[in-house]
Motif scaffolding. Structure first.
Motif: not given
Length: 67
Positions: A7-8, A11-12, A14-17
């Motif tokens: 999950s982590r 999440r990392s 899919l996080r927007t840059q």
């Protein structure tokens, strides 16, 4: 891999840059190019790119046969 670790990871990923904004400045062109010059340039560009590939595609059967 355990579920929280996956999950982590997702999440990392899919996080927007955040991308820094570019410093752009627009100025008038130094040299004006006429429509005829643009047409000649585009024609040369298209022939240079599409000419060799068209030649190969039109002679594909010859290349398959060999010599």
């Amino acid at each position: 891999m355990s579920l929280p670790a996956v999950s982590r990871l997702l999440r990392s990923a899919l996080r927007t840059q955040l991308v820094p904004a570019a410093n752009l400045s627009s100025k008038p062109a130094k040299h004006n190019i006429t429509a005829a010059e643009q047409a000649v340039a585009m024609t040369v560009l298209f022939v240079a790119i599409l000419g060799p590939s068209g030649w190969i595609l039109s002679h594909l059967e010859d290349y398959k046969k060999g010599h």
